[in-house]
Design an enzyme around this catalytic site. Structure first.
Site, PDB file in Angstrom:
ATOM      1  N   ASP A   1       0.796  -1.241   0.000  1.00 22.46           N
ATOM      2  CA  ASP A   1       0.000   0.000   0.000  1.00 22.46           C
ATOM      3  C   ASP A   1       0.820   1.278   0.000  1.00 22.46           C
ATOM      4  OD1 ASP A   1       1.139   0.010   2.491  1.00 22.46           O
ATOM      5  OD2 ASP A   1      -0.738  -0.113   3.631  1.00 22.46           O
TER       6      ASP A   1
ATOM      7  N   GLU B   1      -0.417  -8.995  -1.149  1.00 19.72           N
ATOM      8  CA  GLU B   1      -1.040  -8.407   0.046  1.00 19.72           C
ATOM      9  C   GLU B   1      -2.210  -7.503  -0.367  1.00 19.72           C
ATOM     10  OE1 GLU B   1       0.508  -5.404   3.044  1.00 19.72           O
ATOM     11  OE2 GLU B   1       1.243  -7.228   3.975  1.00 19.72           O
TER      12      GLU B   1
ATOM     13  N   GLU C   1      -2.188   5.201   2.721  1.00 22.41           N
ATOM     14  CA  GLU C   1      -2.097   3.775   2.364  1.00 22.41           C
ATOM     15  C   GLU C   1      -3.434   3.144   2.011  1.00 22.41           C
ATOM     16  OE1 GLU C   1      -0.638   5.163   5.022  1.00 22.41           O
ATOM     17  OE2 GLU C   1       1.509   4.804   4.787  1.00 22.41           O
TER      18      GLU C   1
ATOM     19  N   HIS D   1       5.641   5.545  12.856  1.00 19.70           N
ATOM     20  CA  HIS D   1       6.010   6.297  11.647  1.00 19.70           C
ATOM     21  C   HIS D   1       4.835   6.804  10.830  1.00 19.70           C
ATOM     22  CE1 HIS D   1       4.893   3.356   8.545  1.00 19.70           C
ATOM     23  NE2 HIS D   1       5.263   2.427   9.392  1.00 19.70           N
TER      24      HIS D   1
ATOM     25  N   ARG E   1       2.068   8.655   8.874  1.00 17.13           N
ATOM     26  CA  ARG E   1       1.903  10.086   8.559  1.00 17.13           C
ATOM     27  C   ARG E   1       0.794  10.729   9.391  1.00 17.13           C
ATOM     28  NH1 ARG E   1       4.897   9.405   3.946  1.00 17.13           N
ATOM     29  NH2 ARG E   1       5.546  11.283   2.855  1.00 17.13           N
TER      30      ARG E   1
ATOM     31  N   HIS F   1      12.463   5.446  13.278  1.00 19.70           N
ATOM     32  CA  HIS F   1      12.322   5.578  11.823  1.00 19.70           C
ATOM     33  C   HIS F   1      13.156   6.773  11.347  1.00 19.70           C
ATOM     34  CE1 HIS F   1      10.334   6.183   7.942  1.00 19.70           C
ATOM     35  NE2 HIS F   1       9.769   4.998   8.085  1.00 19.70           N
TER      36      HIS F   1
HETATM   37  C1  UD1 Z   1       6.605   4.909   3.837  1.00 22.18           C
HETATM   38  C2  UD1 Z   1       5.239   4.548   3.267  1.00 22.18           C
HETATM   39  C3  UD1 Z   1       4.406   3.836   4.312  1.00 22.18           C
HETATM   40  C4  UD1 Z   1       5.164   2.671   4.927  1.00 22.18           C
HETATM   41  C5  UD1 Z   1       6.514   3.136   5.434  1.00 22.18           C
HETATM   42  C6  UD1 Z   1       7.326   2.001   5.965  1.00 22.18           C
HETATM   43  C7  UD1 Z   1       4.169   6.039   1.626  1.00 22.18           C
HETATM   44  C8  UD1 Z   1       3.467   7.312   1.399  1.00 22.18           C
HETATM   45  N1  UD1 Z   1       4.537   5.775   2.885  1.00 22.18           N
HETATM   46  O1  UD1 Z   1       6.368   5.870   4.866  1.00 22.18           O
HETATM   47  O2  UD1 Z   1       3.221   3.354   3.717  1.00 22.18           O
HETATM   48  O3  UD1 Z   1       4.413   2.137   5.971  1.00 22.18           O
HETATM   49  O4  UD1 Z   1       7.232   3.765   4.365  1.00 22.18           O
HETATM   50  O5  UD1 Z   1       8.387   2.434   6.751  1.00 22.18           O
HETATM   51  O6  UD1 Z   1       4.400   5.296   0.696  1.00 22.18           O
HETATM   52  N2  UD1 Z   1      14.026   8.346   5.234  1.00 22.18           N
HETATM   53  C9  UD1 Z   1      15.397   8.254   5.198  1.00 22.18           C
HETATM   54  N3  UD1 Z   1      15.956   7.043   4.904  1.00 22.18           N
HETATM   55  C10 UD1 Z   1      15.220   5.936   4.661  1.00 22.18           C
HETATM   56  C11 UD1 Z   1      13.824   6.042   4.717  1.00 22.18           C
HETATM   57  C12 UD1 Z   1      13.239   7.259   4.981  1.00 22.18           C
HETATM   58  O7  UD1 Z   1      16.120   9.216   5.424  1.00 22.18           O
HETATM   59  O8  UD1 Z   1      15.790   4.870   4.414  1.00 22.18           O
HETATM   60  C13 UD1 Z   1      13.419   9.667   5.554  1.00 22.18           C
HETATM   61  C14 UD1 Z   1      13.513  10.651   4.389  1.00 22.18           C
HETATM   62  O9  UD1 Z   1      13.714  11.941   4.905  1.00 22.18           O
HETATM   63  C15 UD1 Z   1      12.117  10.543   3.756  1.00 22.18           C
HETATM   64  C16 UD1 Z   1      11.270  10.355   5.003  1.00 22.18           C
HETATM   65  O10 UD1 Z   1      12.027   9.495   5.843  1.00 22.18           O
HETATM   66  O11 UD1 Z   1      11.774  11.679   3.011  1.00 22.18           O
HETATM   67  C17 UD1 Z   1       9.892   9.764   4.783  1.00 22.18           C
HETATM   68  O12 UD1 Z   1       9.951   8.608   3.951  1.00 22.18           O
HETATM   69  P1  UD1 Z   1       8.614   8.197   3.123  1.00 22.18           P
HETATM   70  O13 UD1 Z   1       8.894   6.962   2.346  1.00 22.18           O
HETATM   71  O14 UD1 Z   1       8.079   9.364   2.387  1.00 22.18           O
HETATM   72  O15 UD1 Z   1       7.541   7.930   4.258  1.00 22.18           O
HETATM   73  P2  UD1 Z   1       7.509   6.849   5.395  1.00 22.18           P
HETATM   74  O16 UD1 Z   1       6.919   7.490   6.599  1.00 22.18           O
HETATM   75  O17 UD1 Z   1       8.798   6.158   5.490  1.00 22.18           O
HETATM   76  N1  UDP Z   2      11.618  -3.599  10.935  1.00 26.87           N
HETATM   77  C1  UDP Z   2      13.006  -3.723  10.863  1.00 26.87           C
HETATM   78  N2  UDP Z   2      13.782  -2.903  11.625  1.00 26.87           N
HETATM   79  C2  UDP Z   2      13.265  -1.954  12.450  1.00 26.87           C
HETATM   80  C3  UDP Z   2      11.851  -1.824  12.505  1.00 26.87           C
HETATM   81  C4  UDP Z   2      11.062  -2.650  11.736  1.00 26.87           C
HETATM   82  O1  UDP Z   2      13.510  -4.580  10.132  1.00 26.87           O
HETATM   83  O2  UDP Z   2      14.030  -1.264  13.111  1.00 26.87           O
HETATM   84  C5  UDP Z   2      10.772  -4.464  10.089  1.00 26.87           C
HETATM   85  C6  UDP Z   2       9.655  -5.196  10.796  1.00 26.87           C
HETATM   86  O3  UDP Z   2      10.083  -6.464  11.258  1.00 26.87           O
HETATM   87  C7  UDP Z   2       8.583  -5.317   9.723  1.00 26.87           C
HETATM   88  C8  UDP Z   2       8.806  -4.085   8.855  1.00 26.87           C
HETATM   89  O4  UDP Z   2      10.109  -3.615   9.171  1.00 26.87           O
HETATM   90  O5  UDP Z   2       8.781  -6.458   8.922  1.00 26.87           O
HETATM   91  C9  UDP Z   2       7.777  -3.038   9.178  1.00 26.87           C
HETATM   92  O6  UDP Z   2       8.114  -1.846   8.553  1.00 26.87           O
HETATM   93  P1  UDP Z   2       7.437  -0.469   8.897  1.00 26.87           P
HETATM   94  O7  UDP Z   2       6.884  -0.503  10.262  1.00 26.87           O
HETATM   95  O8  UDP Z   2       8.423   0.583   8.547  1.00 26.87           O
HETATM   96  O9  UDP Z   2       6.273  -0.381   7.796  1.00 26.87           O
HETATM   97  P2  UDP Z   2       4.761  -0.891   7.758  1.00 26.87           P
HETATM   98  O10 UDP Z   2       4.739  -2.350   8.025  1.00 26.87           O
HETATM   99  O11 UDP Z   2       3.984  -0.084   8.753  1.00 26.87           O
HETATM  100  O12 UDP Z   2       4.333  -0.551   6.361  1.00 26.87           O
END
Ligand code: UD1
Ligand code: UDP
Length: 383
Positions: free
Chosen positions: A97, A119, A133, A210, A212, A243
């Site tokens: 999602d 999924e 999502e 994490h 939004r 995160h």
């Molecule tokens: C995204 C997904 C969310 C998912 C989550 C898993 C969307 C809109 N959101 O949310 O559905 O549950 O990932 O974790 O698709 N960043 C880093 N390094 C990384 C990852 C993120 O620096 O490896 C920082 C960056 O500043 C980035 C911000 O986190 O701009 C947000 O990342 P983003 O993918 O937009 O949103 P998530 O909250 O991670």
């Molecule tokens: N996870 C990880 N390291 C962490 C936190 C989470 O490997 O420090 C794994 C966790 O086991 C799960 C996935 O990341 O499989 C969940 O990711 P996240 O919570 O970022 O996204 P969501 O599932 O909410 O989309």
């Protein structure tokens, strides 16, 4: 031979697609499986790619600090146009999602390439929760040709929306395949924070946030509740892999930066993370994936959200939806710390999400859909 392009971009998609990629690669005469990543996440994606030894053929490297939904959509779509032109696959597989998921499905549709949605069918019915999502998953479902629903309830959602029964396969969730391949009773942590904890004496609360829709005040409320918990319970230690989102980090540091026995650490690699979950007392999270993993390990979960698209473990009694109000988080956490009978009831290991066979079923369903197999796969049903 069927050319399959898997497209993903974030940590959870990578974790849940990794065992499927391995499964597809185990049938080299049948599938030619290639990987394209948007890298909507960078470091958190690379952690997973390294662990599972996945080398993408295409890496769009789109992540920017503090990116908006517009940034992700625009950059991913532009990059995927090129990738799909170059690869021209027979099938695109997307997962879940995220905005990468939706964009991957949209790009494939624009190129008239069939889409498989892994999924599929999870719904809250609330447009803004989880945001974005819920709608990403819905739109991906509209674009998809094959739907891999993890549970019967997810299939029922799709049927209600008019998806043809023959296009839906109930497979279990691939996250359980990944989990079962990764949790080890004898796992040794290399991180000194984790290896120095006396897991027999300290009760570990594993925390992640994490979403939004939780950024800002809701997160502050959650962290204030946690600060109160460590103050009240000297035998409680909080491990909080934070995160990478800077908007999350800022509030976490403000509220929990100085709190005793609260370890704010970098996102953990998947292997130490799930093995830490195995040793934890309780999980507090707004994550989707953790709601699936923790029940399989017999860990109670307090979900820091008002809605969930994963009702199965709530119904089974291992997961409770507590929202983000400080008093509610505090009350439910205290109850699990104080009432052993209540704790034991919630700590029943249940597996409503999978049996470790999801990837085998998905590969078999793809083969069936494309007339490469004589029978469809068996269906997942929880024992
Ligand atoms: C995204 C997904 C969310 C998912 C989550 C898993 C969307 C809109 N959101 O949310 O559905 O549950 O990932 O974790 O698709 N960043 C880093 N390094 C990384 C990852 C993120 O620096 O490896 C920082 C960056 O500043 C980035 C911000 O986190 O701009 C947000 O990342 P983003 O993918 O937009 O949103 P998530 O909250 O991670
Ligand atoms: N996870 C990880 N390291 C962490 C936190 C989470 O490997 O420090 C794994 C966790 O086991 C799960 C996935 O990341 O499989 C969940 O990711 P996240 O919570 O970022 O996204 P969501 O599932 O909410 O989309």
């Amino acid at each position: 031979m069927l050319k399959i392009l898997t497209i993903f971009g974030t940590r959870p998609e990578a974790i849940k697609m990794a065992p499927l990629i391995k499964e597809l690669q185990n049938h080299p005469g049948c599938f030619d499986c290639r990987v394209a990543v948007t890298a909507q996440h960078r470091q958190m994606l690379d952690q997973v790619l390294d662990l599972f030894g996945i080398v993408p053929r295409h890496d769009l490297n789109i992540m920017q600090p503090g990116q908006s939904l517009f940034d992700i959509t625009r950059r991913a779509l532009a990059g995927l146009e090129q990738v799909l032109s170059a690869e021209q696959p027979d099938l695109v597989l997307v997962h879940g999602d995220t905005t990468t998921t939706f964009t991957g499905a949209l790009a494939a549709f624009y190129r008239r390439i069939p889409v498989g949605h892994v999924e599929a069918g999870l719904r809250t019915g609330n447009k803004f929760s989880p945001f974005p999502e819920e709608i990403n998953r819905h739109l991906t479902g509209v674009l998809a040709d094959i739907h891999f629903a993890p549970t019967a309830a997810a299939r029922a959602n799709l049927l209600r929306e008019g998806v043809a029964e023959k296009d839906i396969f109930v497979t279990g969730n691939t996250v359980i395949d990944a989990l079962l391949a990764t949790v080890r009773r004898e796992f040794a942590f290399t991180d000194p924070v984790l290896s120095n904890i006396d897991y027999a004496r300290q009760r570990v609360l594993l925390v992640t946030t994490h979403r939004r829709e939780n950024l800002g005040e809701p997160m502050r409320e959650i962290y204030l509740a946690l600060r109160q918990v460590v103050q009240d319970y000297p035998d409680v230690t909080v491990i909080f892999p934070v995160h990478k989102n800077p908007a999350v980090r800022q509030v976490v540091r403000e509220v929990l930066g100085e709190a005793p026995r609260v370890h704010l650490i970098e996102p953990l690699d998947y292997q130490p993370f799930v093995n830490l979950m195995q040793r934890s007392y309780l999980v507090l999270t707004d994550s989707g994936g953790l709601q699936e993993e923790a029940p399989a390990l017999g860990k109670p979960v307090l979900v820091l959200r008002d809605t969930t698209e994963r009702p199965e473990a709530v119904e089974a009694g291992t997961v409770r939806l507590v929202g983000t109000v400080r008093e509610a988080v505090l009350t439910e956490t205290r109850r699990l710390l104080d009432d052993p009978v209540h704790y034991r009831r919630m700590a029943e290991a249940v597996n409503p999400y999978g049996d470790g066979q999801a990837c085998r079923r998905i590969a078999a369903a793809i083969a069936w859909h494309f007339d490469l197999a004589e029978a469809p796969p068996d269906e997942f049903s929880p024992r």
